[in-house]
Design a protein around this motif. Structure first.
Motif, PDB file in Angstrom:
ATOM      1  N   LYS A  34       0.808  -1.224   0.000  1.00  0.00           N
ATOM      2  CA  LYS A  34       0.000   0.000   0.000  1.00  0.00           C
ATOM      3  C   LYS A  34       0.843   1.276   0.000  1.00  0.00           C
ATOM      4  O   LYS A  34       0.292   2.381  -0.036  1.00  0.00           O
ATOM      5  CB  LYS A  34      -0.911   0.015   1.240  1.00  0.00           C
ATOM      6  CG  LYS A  34      -1.784  -1.225   1.388  1.00  0.00           C
ATOM      7  CD  LYS A  34      -2.494  -1.237   2.727  1.00  0.00           C
ATOM      8  CE  LYS A  34      -3.267  -2.531   2.937  1.00  0.00           C
ATOM      9  NZ  LYS A  34      -3.887  -2.595   4.288  1.00  0.00           N
ATOM     10  N   LEU A  35       2.160   1.140   0.040  1.00  0.00           N
ATOM     11  CA  LEU A  35       3.019   2.309   0.232  1.00  0.00           C
ATOM     12  C   LEU A  35       2.910   3.336  -0.880  1.00  0.00           C
ATOM     13  O   LEU A  35       3.145   4.532  -0.650  1.00  0.00           O
ATOM     14  CB  LEU A  35       4.481   1.868   0.382  1.00  0.00           C
ATOM     15  CG  LEU A  35       4.832   1.122   1.672  1.00  0.00           C
ATOM     16  CD1 LEU A  35       6.304   0.744   1.684  1.00  0.00           C
ATOM     17  CD2 LEU A  35       4.482   1.942   2.910  1.00  0.00           C
ATOM     18  N   GLU A  36       2.574   2.919  -2.078  1.00  0.00           N
ATOM     19  CA  GLU A  36       2.465   3.859  -3.192  1.00  0.00           C
ATOM     20  C   GLU A  36       1.414   4.936  -2.921  1.00  0.00           C
ATOM     21  O   GLU A  36       1.501   6.041  -3.461  1.00  0.00           O
ATOM     22  CB  GLU A  36       2.139   3.127  -4.483  1.00  0.00           C
ATOM     23  CG  GLU A  36       3.292   2.306  -5.042  1.00  0.00           C
ATOM     24  CD  GLU A  36       2.977   1.721  -6.404  1.00  0.00           C
ATOM     25  OE1 GLU A  36       1.877   2.026  -6.932  1.00  0.00           O
ATOM     26  OE2 GLU A  36       3.810   0.974  -6.945  1.00  0.00           O
ATOM     27  N   SER A  37       0.433   4.605  -2.094  1.00  0.00           N
ATOM     28  CA  SER A  37      -0.635   5.567  -1.799  1.00  0.00           C
ATOM     29  C   SER A  37      -0.347   6.388  -0.546  1.00  0.00           C
ATOM     30  O   SER A  37      -1.134   7.270  -0.189  1.00  0.00           O
ATOM     31  CB  SER A  37      -1.963   4.829  -1.622  1.00  0.00           C
ATOM     32  OG  SER A  37      -1.913   3.970  -0.485  1.00  0.00           O
ATOM     33  N   PHE A  38       0.784   6.124   0.112  1.00  0.00           N
ATOM     34  CA  PHE A  38       1.104   6.813   1.360  1.00  0.00           C
ATOM     35  C   PHE A  38       1.589   8.237   1.085  1.00  0.00           C
ATOM     36  O   PHE A  38       2.356   8.475   0.159  1.00  0.00           O
ATOM     37  CB  PHE A  38       2.193   6.066   2.126  1.00  0.00           C
ATOM     38  CG  PHE A  38       1.687   4.961   3.000  1.00  0.00           C
ATOM     39  CD1 PHE A  38       0.614   4.182   2.608  1.00  0.00           C
ATOM     40  CD2 PHE A  38       2.295   4.690   4.220  1.00  0.00           C
ATOM     41  CE1 PHE A  38       0.158   3.137   3.402  1.00  0.00           C
ATOM     42  CE2 PHE A  38       1.840   3.661   5.028  1.00  0.00           C
ATOM     43  CZ  PHE A  38       0.773   2.884   4.624  1.00  0.00           C
ATOM     44  N   LYS A  39       1.145   9.157   1.929  1.00  0.00           N
ATOM     45  CA  LYS A  39       1.688  10.509   1.908  1.00  0.00           C
ATOM     46  C   LYS A  39       3.069  10.489   2.573  1.00  0.00           C
ATOM     47  O   LYS A  39       3.418   9.548   3.279  1.00  0.00           O
ATOM     48  CB  LYS A  39       0.760  11.465   2.661  1.00  0.00           C
ATOM     49  CG  LYS A  39      -0.638  11.574   2.048  1.00  0.00           C
ATOM     50  CD  LYS A  39      -1.518  12.472   2.892  1.00  0.00           C
ATOM     51  CE  LYS A  39      -2.932  12.557   2.312  1.00  0.00           C
ATOM     52  NZ  LYS A  39      -3.832  13.387   3.142  1.00  0.00           N
ATOM     53  N   THR A  40       3.829  11.541   2.354  1.00  0.00           N
ATOM     54  CA  THR A  40       5.181  11.577   2.925  1.00  0.00           C
ATOM     55  C   THR A  40       5.137  11.479   4.446  1.00  0.00           C
ATOM     56  O   THR A  40       5.978  10.797   5.048  1.00  0.00           O
ATOM     57  CB  THR A  40       5.919  12.858   2.511  1.00  0.00           C
ATOM     58  OG1 THR A  40       5.099  13.997   2.849  1.00  0.00           O
ATOM     59  CG2 THR A  40       6.200  12.867   1.014  1.00  0.00           C
ATOM     60  N   GLN A  41       4.175  12.138   5.067  1.00  0.00           N
ATOM     61  CA  GLN A  41       4.064  12.064   6.523  1.00  0.00           C
ATOM     62  C   GLN A  41       3.791  10.633   6.980  1.00  0.00           C
ATOM     63  O   GLN A  41       4.343  10.175   7.990  1.00  0.00           O
ATOM     64  CB  GLN A  41       2.944  12.974   7.017  1.00  0.00           C
ATOM     65  CG  GLN A  41       2.801  13.002   8.534  1.00  0.00           C
ATOM     66  CD  GLN A  41       1.647  13.875   8.995  1.00  0.00           C
ATOM     67  OE1 GLN A  41       0.633  13.989   8.316  1.00  0.00           O
ATOM     68  NE2 GLN A  41       1.802  14.510  10.141  1.00  0.00           N
ATOM     69  N   GLU A  42       2.973   9.919   6.236  1.00  0.00           N
ATOM     70  CA  GLU A  42       2.646   8.539   6.585  1.00  0.00           C
ATOM     71  C   GLU A  42       3.860   7.628   6.432  1.00  0.00           C
ATOM     72  O   GLU A  42       4.058   6.709   7.236  1.00  0.00           O
ATOM     73  CB  GLU A  42       1.480   8.058   5.730  1.00  0.00           C
ATOM     74  CG  GLU A  42       0.177   8.802   6.025  1.00  0.00           C
ATOM     75  CD  GLU A  42      -0.907   8.524   4.996  1.00  0.00           C
ATOM     76  OE1 GLU A  42      -2.093   8.692   5.341  1.00  0.00           O
ATOM     77  OE2 GLU A  42      -0.567   8.171   3.841  1.00  0.00           O
ATOM     78  N   LEU A  43       4.672   7.878   5.414  1.00  0.00           N
ATOM     79  CA  LEU A  43       5.901   7.094   5.243  1.00  0.00           C
ATOM     80  C   LEU A  43       6.833   7.300   6.435  1.00  0.00           C
ATOM     81  O   LEU A  43       7.390   6.339   6.986  1.00  0.00           O
ATOM     82  CB  LEU A  43       6.613   7.495   3.953  1.00  0.00           C
ATOM     83  CG  LEU A  43       5.947   7.102   2.636  1.00  0.00           C
ATOM     84  CD1 LEU A  43       6.695   7.724   1.465  1.00  0.00           C
ATOM     85  CD2 LEU A  43       5.899   5.581   2.479  1.00  0.00           C
ATOM     86  N   ALA A  44       7.004   8.561   6.823  1.00  0.00           N
ATOM     87  CA  ALA A  44       7.896   8.878   7.941  1.00  0.00           C
ATOM     88  C   ALA A  44       7.372   8.288   9.246  1.00  0.00           C
ATOM     89  O   ALA A  44       8.141   7.720  10.035  1.00  0.00           O
ATOM     90  CB  ALA A  44       8.055  10.389   8.067  1.00  0.00           C
ATOM     91  N   ASN A  45       6.070   8.412   9.486  1.00  0.00           N
ATOM     92  CA  ASN A  45       5.484   7.897  10.722  1.00  0.00           C
ATOM     93  C   ASN A  45       5.593   6.378  10.812  1.00  0.00           C
ATOM     94  O   ASN A  45       5.876   5.823  11.881  1.00  0.00           O
ATOM     95  CB  ASN A  45       4.011   8.308  10.823  1.00  0.00           C
ATOM     96  CG  ASN A  45       3.832   9.783  11.104  1.00  0.00           C
ATOM     97  OD1 ASN A  45       4.770  10.471  11.497  1.00  0.00           O
ATOM     98  ND2 ASN A  45       2.630  10.286  10.893  1.00  0.00           N
ATOM     99  N   LEU A  46       5.354   5.713   9.699  1.00  0.00           N
ATOM    100  CA  LEU A  46       5.433   4.254   9.689  1.00  0.00           C
ATOM    101  C   LEU A  46       6.847   3.785  10.013  1.00  0.00           C
ATOM    102  O   LEU A  46       7.046   2.890  10.842  1.00  0.00           O
ATOM    103  CB  LEU A  46       4.996   3.725   8.321  1.00  0.00           C
ATOM    104  CG  LEU A  46       5.119   2.212   8.105  1.00  0.00           C
ATOM    105  CD1 LEU A  46       4.213   1.453   9.076  1.00  0.00           C
ATOM    106  CD2 LEU A  46       4.792   1.853   6.662  1.00  0.00           C
ATOM    107  N   LEU A  47       7.816   4.398   9.360  1.00  0.00           N
ATOM    108  CA  LEU A  47       9.201   3.987   9.584  1.00  0.00           C
ATOM    109  C   LEU A  47       9.635   4.270  11.015  1.00  0.00           C
ATOM    110  O   LEU A  47      10.323   3.465  11.643  1.00  0.00           O
ATOM    111  CB  LEU A  47      10.123   4.712   8.595  1.00  0.00           C
ATOM    112  CG  LEU A  47      11.345   3.931   8.128  1.00  0.00           C
ATOM    113  CD1 LEU A  47      10.934   2.679   7.386  1.00  0.00           C
ATOM    114  CD2 LEU A  47      12.234   4.794   7.248  1.00  0.00           C
TER     115      LEU A  47
END
Length: 222
Positions: free
Chosen positions: A11-24
Motif C-alpha cells: 500500500k506504500l504507493e498511496s502513502f503521503k510523505t508524513q505517513e511514510l515517515a510515521n510508519l518507519l
C-alpha cells in the motif's frame, strides 16, 4: 510488527510523505528493522524528498540511521535537499529537527564536509533551544563529523552544567565522548562535567547494582 510491515508494503504507493515517515519511525523507535519495509519505504521516498516537511524528513532520516539502513541514493538526495532544496531547511528547521538530521548523517557515516559544516553552523545558531537528549546526540555527531570546536564544546559544557534535567546516562555518555578530545582545553569545565556525571549517573548506578547483587546473594543463600 512483521505482519503489519507485510500488510503495509503493497500500500506504500498511496502513502503521503508524513505517513511514510510515521510508519518507519514506529519500527525504528523500537529498533526493529524489517528489511522489506525499509527497502520499500526508501524506494517510495526517493525522488520525493523535497515534498517532506522539515519534521517528517528529520524523522525519516533518523529512522533509517537508528537501524543503520544506508540507502546511498536516498541519503545523497536528502543531503542535496538540505543544502540546496526549495524549502531552505537549514534556515527554517527547528533545533530538534536539525539535531536529528545531523545525528542521522553522522550515524550513517556520510562523507560530505559541506553538509556537516552547514548543519553544524545551523545547530549552533539554535543551540539554546535543544532538549537534553538532543544535546547529547548533537555533541556526539559534531565530534564524529569533526565539527566540534572549542567554542562549541564550551557552549555544550555550560548548557549541561546549567541544566537540572540532564539526567539520562545516554545523554551524559554522548556528551563526554563528544567533548573528551578537547578535555584539556576545557579545563575546569571538564572537571565539573566529570564530577556531575559521577554524582548524577555513576554513583547511583553503582549503588543500585550493589543492592541488586546483595538481593541476589540473599536469594541464592535461602
Amino acid at each position: 510488527f512483521d505482519a503489519g510491515a507485510e500488510s503495509a508494503i503493497p500500500k506504500l504507493e498511496s502513502f503521503k510523505t508524513q505517513e511514510l515517515a510515521n510508519l518507519l519511525w514506529t519500527f525504528a523507535n523500537q529498533t526493529l528493522c524489517h528489511e522489506g519495509l525499509f527497502a520499500a519505504v526508501a524506494q517510495q521516498a526517493r525522488g520525493r524528498i523535497a515534498e517532506f516537511d522539515n519534521f517528517d524528513l528529520s524523522q525519516l532520516l533518523w529512522s533509517f540511521a537508528k537501524v543503520w539502513w544506508r540507502d546511498v541514493d536516498l541519503i545523497k538526495e536528502a543531503a542535496h535537499d538540505m543544502l540546496h532544496g526549495p524549502k531552505q531547511r537549514l534556515k527554517y528547521m527547528c533545533a530538534q529537527d536539525l539535531g536529528c538530521v545531523l545525528w542521522a548523517f553522522a550515524m550513517l557515516q556520510w562523507k560530505d564536509e559541506e553538509l556537516f559544516v552547514a548543519l553544524a553552523r545551523a545547530v549552533r545558531e539554535h543551540f539554546n533551544t535543544l532538549k537534553p537528549l538532543d544535546v547529547g546526540n548533537v555533541a556526539w555527531a559534531l565530534s564524529v563529523s569533526q565539527q566540534m570546536d572549542l567554542e562549541t564544546a564550551r557552549l555544550i559544557a555550560d548548557n549541561v552544567l546549567r541544566a537540572n534535567d540532564f539526567v539520562t546516562a545516554e545523554g551524559w555518555v554522548h556528551v563526554l565522548c563528544g567533548l573528551q578530545p578537547l578535555a584539556e582545553k576545557l579545563g575546569h569545565r571538564w572537571e565539573e562535567l566529570l564530577s556531575r556525571f559521577e554524582s548524577t549517573i555513576f554513583s547511583p548506578l553503582c549503588t543500585l547494582t550493589a543492592l541488586r547483587l546483595l538481593r541476589l546473594k540473599k536469594t541464592t543463600m535461602m
